[in-house]
Design a protein around this motif. Sequence first.
Motif, PDB file in Angstrom:
ATOM      1  N   TRP A 280       0.924  -0.953   0.138  1.00  0.00           N
ATOM      2  CA  TRP A 280      -0.273   0.292   0.064  1.00  0.00           C
ATOM      3  C   TRP A 280       0.621   1.336  -0.056  1.00  0.00           C
ATOM      4  CZ3 TRP A 280      -5.403  -0.815  -0.803  1.00  0.00           C
ATOM      5  CH2 TRP A 280      -5.748  -1.820  -0.164  1.00  0.00           C
TER       6      TRP A 280
ATOM      7  N   VAL B 293      -3.242   3.865  -2.272  1.00  0.00           N
ATOM      8  CA  VAL B 293      -3.473   2.732  -3.555  1.00  0.00           C
ATOM      9  C   VAL B 293      -2.449   1.152  -3.431  1.00  0.00           C
ATOM     10  CG1 VAL B 293      -4.113   4.424  -5.690  1.00  0.00           C
ATOM     11  CG2 VAL B 293      -1.479   3.709  -4.402  1.00  0.00           C
TER      12      VAL B 293
ATOM     13  N   TYR C 284       1.550   2.211 -10.425  1.00  0.00           N
ATOM     14  CA  TYR C 284       0.449   2.670  -9.930  1.00  0.00           C
ATOM     15  C   TYR C 284       0.196   3.632 -10.774  1.00  0.00           C
ATOM     16  CZ  TYR C 284       4.542   5.447  -9.064  1.00  0.00           C
ATOM     17  OH  TYR C 284       5.629   6.176  -9.166  1.00  0.00           O
ATOM     18  N   THR C 285      -0.531   4.202 -10.101  1.00  0.00           N
ATOM     19  CA  THR C 285      -1.905   5.220 -11.264  1.00  0.00           C
ATOM     20  C   THR C 285      -1.192   6.933 -11.319  1.00  0.00           C
ATOM     21  OG1 THR C 285      -3.827   4.440 -10.010  1.00  0.00           O
ATOM     22  CG2 THR C 285      -4.059   6.490 -11.298  1.00  0.00           C
TER      23      THR C 285
ATOM     24  N   LEU D 265      -1.698  -0.673  -9.198  1.00  0.00           N
ATOM     25  CA  LEU D 265      -2.226  -0.494  -7.734  1.00  0.00           C
ATOM     26  C   LEU D 265      -3.268   0.467  -7.231  1.00  0.00           C
ATOM     27  CD1 LEU D 265       1.514   1.079  -5.934  1.00  0.00           C
ATOM     28  CD2 LEU D 265       0.519  -0.904  -6.005  1.00  0.00           C
ATOM     29  N   ARG D 266      -4.167  -0.175  -7.071  1.00  0.00           N
ATOM     30  CA  ARG D 266      -5.524   0.901  -7.028  1.00  0.00           C
ATOM     31  C   ARG D 266      -6.061   1.235  -5.736  1.00  0.00           C
ATOM     32  NH1 ARG D 266      -7.245  -0.180 -12.483  1.00  0.00           N
ATOM     33  NH2 ARG D 266      -5.852  -1.781 -12.886  1.00  0.00           N
TER      34      ARG D 266
ATOM     35  N   VAL E 177       0.089  11.114  -6.488  1.00  0.00           N
ATOM     36  CA  VAL E 177       1.614  10.710  -6.984  1.00  0.00           C
ATOM     37  C   VAL E 177       2.380  11.399  -6.312  1.00  0.00           C
ATOM     38  CG1 VAL E 177       1.414  11.133  -8.694  1.00  0.00           C
ATOM     39  CG2 VAL E 177       2.232   8.940  -7.864  1.00  0.00           C
TER      40      VAL E 177
END
Length: 352
Positions: A156, A165, A185-186, A197-198, A212
Motif C-alpha cells: 500500500w 492505492v 501505480y496510477t 495499484l488501485r 502521487v
Amino acid sequence: MAFRPLSGYGVTHVGIDRSPPPEEVEVVSKTKRVAFCLVTVAFSVLFLPAQPAPLTQAPLCRPFPGTVLLDAESLDGWSLEFDGCGMDAPEMSLVEGFLGQSIRLDYDFRKPQGDPSYCDWAQLRYDFPEPRDFSQWDILRFRYRGGGAKNHLQVWLHDADDDRVGIQIDRVTDLGAWTYYTLPYTVPSRGIGAGILRQPFGWPFGDGDFDVTRVKKLFFAVSRNSTASQPEQVRSGSLSIDQIELVDRVGQVDSAPSEEAVGDPDKAAKAAAWIAGQQQDSGLVHSWREENAANGLIPQAHVYDQALALIVFMRSGRLEETRELAERLLALQNPDGSWFKWYRADDPENFE
C-alpha cells in the motif's frame, strides 16, 4: 493511526495464476474469457515439427534500471502494526538481504492459549520524513523473500491525506528465494491511466483522490489466507523486504543489457515429466496439486496452464500427451471461440 490491510482485495499476480479458491467461485458462474494465446498454441500443434526443438542459448532479461527509494539498510522510519486481537507482537529486525541488509517481519497469528481462532494481519510500515513526489516514475518495484506459511502479500501507498492505492498478491509469502515484484501505480498525468495499484472501494480516509506527488507512507502487509483448508498451516511465517525502487518505464527506450543463459536438458526433462504426471484421464492437466478432493477442493485445470502444458509437451516430444490435451480443449471450446477460465481436471463436463 494504524491502517489494517483489506481482506478480500485480491489482484492476480502477473505471470502466475492466483485465481480465487473454488469455494469463492461458483462453477456455474465461471467467467468466459477469449484465450487468444491458447487458440494460437492449440492450433499450432498442426504445424510444429514432430521432433522436439533443441535447447539453445537464449537471452536472460534483466529488469529495467530503477532509482532506489529505500535500501532497507536501517530500521529508521520503519514500524510494526498488527491485528489487535490478542496475538503476540510480531518482530521486526535487520537480516541479510538481497543486497546488504533487509527488513524482516516475523509473525504468528495464533491467539492466546485456548482460543482456537486466529488473527488476520501484520505489517511493516515506513513513514517518509516529508511527502515524496513519485510522478517522475511509473512503477514501484521491490524484492522480497518469504518463509513459512502461504499467506497473502499486500502493498500500500498512502498520500499525505491518507488516500491509498494498493494490491493483494495471493498466497505468495512462502517463497523462500528472493523475488522481485514490479507494480505500476496510477499516474494519469503521464498517460498511463489506472495502474495495478488501485484505490480500494469504500476507503473512508482522505479526499478520494490519491496524490502521487505527495506520498507519505508505504506498507508491506501479510494477510492470513483464511481459505486454507488447514488454518494451522498458515499460522506463522516471515517476510523480508529489500531494494525498494521507483522505475521510469515510460521513459525507457531500449531494454537493459542482457546476458546469455544455457538451458539444462536434464532439469527441462524432469520438469516436463512432472507436468505430464499431472495430466488426468480427461486429457487436462491439473493446475494445483493442493487442489484435490482429499483437501475438500475441486481439482482445477486453468486454461492458461493448459496452454503452457501444450508448449512443454510439444518441445519435449510428448506427442500423445499433446494430442490428448489439444483434443480435449477443442471439444471444450465455446461456440464463440472462447473457453471458460477453468474446468474440473477430472470431469471437465461437470459444472456442479
